[in-house]
Design an enzyme around this catalytic site. Structure first.
Site, PDB file in Angstrom:
ATOM      1  N   LYS A  48       0.798  -1.243   0.000  1.00  0.00           N
ATOM      2  CA  LYS A  48       0.000   0.000   0.000  1.00  0.00           C
ATOM      3  C   LYS A  48       0.826   1.287   0.000  1.00  0.00           C
ATOM      4  O   LYS A  48       0.366   2.298  -0.512  1.00  0.00           O
ATOM      5  CB  LYS A  48      -0.926   0.020   1.218  1.00  0.00           C
ATOM      6  CG  LYS A  48      -2.136  -0.871   1.077  1.00  0.00           C
ATOM      7  CD  LYS A  48      -3.061  -0.672   2.268  1.00  0.00           C
ATOM      8  CE  LYS A  48      -4.196  -1.665   2.233  1.00  0.00           C
ATOM      9  NZ  LYS A  48      -5.070  -1.565   3.399  1.00  0.00           N
ATOM     10  N   ASP A  84      -9.888   3.232   2.178  1.00  0.00           N
ATOM     11  CA  ASP A  84      -9.919   2.706   3.560  1.00  0.00           C
ATOM     12  C   ASP A  84     -10.352   3.801   4.520  1.00  0.00           C
ATOM     13  O   ASP A  84     -11.085   3.546   5.486  1.00  0.00           O
ATOM     14  CB  ASP A  84      -8.519   2.256   4.001  1.00  0.00           C
ATOM     15  CG  ASP A  84      -8.114   0.928   3.414  1.00  0.00           C
ATOM     16  OD1 ASP A  84      -9.002   0.124   3.086  1.00  0.00           O
ATOM     17  OD2 ASP A  84      -6.896   0.680   3.286  1.00  0.00           O
ATOM     18  N   GLY A 108      -1.035   0.521  16.571  1.00  0.00           N
ATOM     19  CA  GLY A 108      -0.441   0.294  15.258  1.00  0.00           C
ATOM     20  C   GLY A 108      -0.218   1.608  14.527  1.00  0.00           C
ATOM     21  O   GLY A 108      -0.889   2.619  14.821  1.00  0.00           O
ATOM     22  N   GLY A 110       0.721   1.435  10.882  1.00  0.00           N
ATOM     23  CA  GLY A 110       0.902   1.038   9.481  1.00  0.00           C
ATOM     24  C   GLY A 110      -0.135   1.717   8.589  1.00  0.00           C
ATOM     25  O   GLY A 110      -0.698   2.756   8.947  1.00  0.00           O
ATOM     26  N   ALA A 112      -3.254   0.935   7.635  1.00  0.00           N
ATOM     27  CA  ALA A 112      -4.628   1.067   8.135  1.00  0.00           C
ATOM     28  C   ALA A 112      -4.695   2.146   9.202  1.00  0.00           C
ATOM     29  O   ALA A 112      -5.613   2.968   9.225  1.00  0.00           O
ATOM     30  CB  ALA A 112      -5.115  -0.267   8.691  1.00  0.00           C
TER      31      ALA A 112
HETATM   32  P1  ATR Z   1      -1.820  -2.490   7.641  1.00  0.00           P
HETATM   33  O1  ATR Z   1      -1.779  -2.029   6.208  1.00  0.00           O
HETATM   34  O2  ATR Z   1      -2.875  -3.539   7.892  1.00  0.00           O
HETATM   35  O3  ATR Z   1      -1.903  -1.361   8.608  1.00  0.00           O
HETATM   36  P2  ATR Z   1       0.989  -2.728   8.209  1.00  0.00           P
HETATM   37  O4  ATR Z   1       1.221  -1.468   7.464  1.00  0.00           O
HETATM   38  O5  ATR Z   1       1.908  -3.881   7.994  1.00  0.00           O
HETATM   39  O6  ATR Z   1      -0.463  -3.294   7.901  1.00  0.00           O
HETATM   40  O7  ATR Z   1       0.944  -2.356   9.789  1.00  0.00           O
HETATM   41  C1  ATR Z   1       0.789  -3.306  10.793  1.00  0.00           C
HETATM   42  C2  ATR Z   1       0.914  -2.618  12.160  1.00  0.00           C
HETATM   43  O8  ATR Z   1       0.747  -3.609  13.169  1.00  0.00           O
HETATM   44  C3  ATR Z   1       2.267  -1.979  12.407  1.00  0.00           C
HETATM   45  O9  ATR Z   1       2.072  -0.811  13.163  1.00  0.00           O
HETATM   46  C4  ATR Z   1       2.997  -3.040  13.220  1.00  0.00           C
HETATM   47  O10 ATR Z   1       3.963  -2.545  14.121  1.00  0.00           O
HETATM   48  P3  ATR Z   1       5.467  -2.189  13.647  1.00  0.00           P
HETATM   49  O11 ATR Z   1       5.405  -0.832  13.053  1.00  0.00           O
HETATM   50  O12 ATR Z   1       6.279  -2.249  14.875  1.00  0.00           O
HETATM   51  O13 ATR Z   1       5.844  -3.262  12.639  1.00  0.00           O
HETATM   52  C5  ATR Z   1       1.885  -3.606  14.038  1.00  0.00           C
HETATM   53  N1  ATR Z   1       2.162  -4.976  14.467  1.00  0.00           N
HETATM   54  C6  ATR Z   1       2.263  -6.078  13.684  1.00  0.00           C
HETATM   55  N2  ATR Z   1       2.511  -7.171  14.436  1.00  0.00           N
HETATM   56  C7  ATR Z   1       2.570  -6.738  15.729  1.00  0.00           C
HETATM   57  C8  ATR Z   1       2.816  -7.362  16.992  1.00  0.00           C
HETATM   58  N3  ATR Z   1       3.022  -8.689  17.064  1.00  0.00           N
HETATM   59  N4  ATR Z   1       2.825  -6.583  18.092  1.00  0.00           N
HETATM   60  C9  ATR Z   1       2.609  -5.247  18.027  1.00  0.00           C
HETATM   61  N5  ATR Z   1       2.376  -4.600  16.869  1.00  0.00           N
HETATM   62  C10 ATR Z   1       2.353  -5.319  15.738  1.00  0.00           C
END
Ligand code: ATR
Length: 261
Positions: A48, A84, A108, A110, A112
């Site tokens: 994305k 989104d 989070g 990322g 989303a």
């Molecule tokens: P999306 O498009 O669904 O938002 P993404 O951009 O990959 O997917 O973002 C995923 C988010 O979940 C990120 O903020 C990630 O944290 P990091 O920035 O530290 O990678 C968070 N995330 C994923 N797995 C995690 C976990 N096990 N514990 C805490 N945060 C997690």
């Protein structure tokens, strides 16, 4: 599933299919879309953000968010949007949560999270971002502060820190994949940190009710899963590609049935 049922319902001669693209093939995939004259696509994890570099035009909101989830192909000219953001806001409003003046905590940072944060920023009072990688939360908070009027701050993704912030928060949004199938017994937060007057929105839709939403239900919170956001973003994309509004109820019902199986 939801796009194909809506296409059939409207008697439109298209088909929606899924392609698995490796990050190193992203540019080639877009060239393929141009020459094959594919009308439009959605983009998902992990493309994305990167995809923005390969598009011919990006809508200003998607640019702010820094993520594109929908592309329209106009005779080889690829335009990117983010549906989104509108999808999430609509879902929250349809669930009768009034965003205006409210305090929001998003887990989070990322794609989303960015879409939801920017979509809420024009109405809510404050947004706190909790993320495992603090730098990403800092970046999002900087972007929100530069572009919007919202009070934005970030915190570490630690239960005790989150617990303190949650005391004064109205809306909790989980955008991390914690609790997503197959790890359905995981929860980003323990039950004890939730309060009755919190509205809890988990963007996950598989499982239909995540562990976090179970906890929230048990604590008496109002809850929302990710299905409405999914259907809303799909419906906005569908209308942009075809010029016709799909039946959202039909899209939602077929997904609900599939997910509950
Ligand atoms: P999306 O498009 O669904 O938002 P993404 O951009 O990959 O997917 O973002 C995923 C988010 O979940 C990120 O903020 C990630 O944290 P990091 O920035 O530290 O990678 C968070 N995330 C994923 N797995 C995690 C976990 N096990 N514990 C805490 N945060 C997690």
């Amino acid at each position: 599933l939801m796009h194909n049922i809506a296409l059939r319902d409207l008697n439109l001669n298209y088909v929606y299919v899924a392609f698995d693209i490796l990050p190193e093939n992203l540019k080639k995939a877009l060239d393929g879309i141009r020459v094959l004259n594919i009308k439009g696509i959605n983009v998902t994890i992990p493309h994305k953000r990167k995809i923005i570099n390969y598009l011919d035009q990006v809508d200003p909101i998607a640019k702010k968010i820094g993520a594109v989830n929908t592309i329209k192909n106009e005779n080889g000219f690829l335009i990117g949007k983010n549906t989104d953001a509108i999808g999430a806001k609509l879902a929250i409003k349809d669930a009768h949560f009034k965003i205006k003046g409210k305090k929001v905590l998003i887990l989070g940072a990322g794609g989303a999270s960015r879409a939801i944060a920017f979509s809420l920023a024009s109405e809510c009072k404050s947004i706190t971002i909790a993320n495992r990688t603090l730098e990403k939360a800092i970046q999002l908070v900087d972007d929100l502060s530069q572009i919007t009027e919202v009070v934005a701050k970030c915190i570490e993704f630690k239960s005790n820190i989150i617990e303190e912030v949650l005391e004064s928060v109205d809306l909790l949004v989980n955008t991390t994949p914690i609790g997503m199938y197959p790890k359905i017994d995981d929860s980003p937060l323990p039950k004890r940190v939730l309060r009755k007057d919190l509205f809890v929105f988990d963007v996950i839709y598989n499982p239909y009710v995540t562990k976090l939403l179970h906890y929230a239900d048990e604590m008496g919170c109002k809850t929302l899963n990710g299905l409405d956001m999914l259907v809303n973003q799909g419906s906005v994309s569908f209308e942009w590609w075809t010029g016709v509004k799909p039946k959202k109820n039909l899209m939602k019902e077929i997904l609900k049935r599939a997910l509950k199986k």
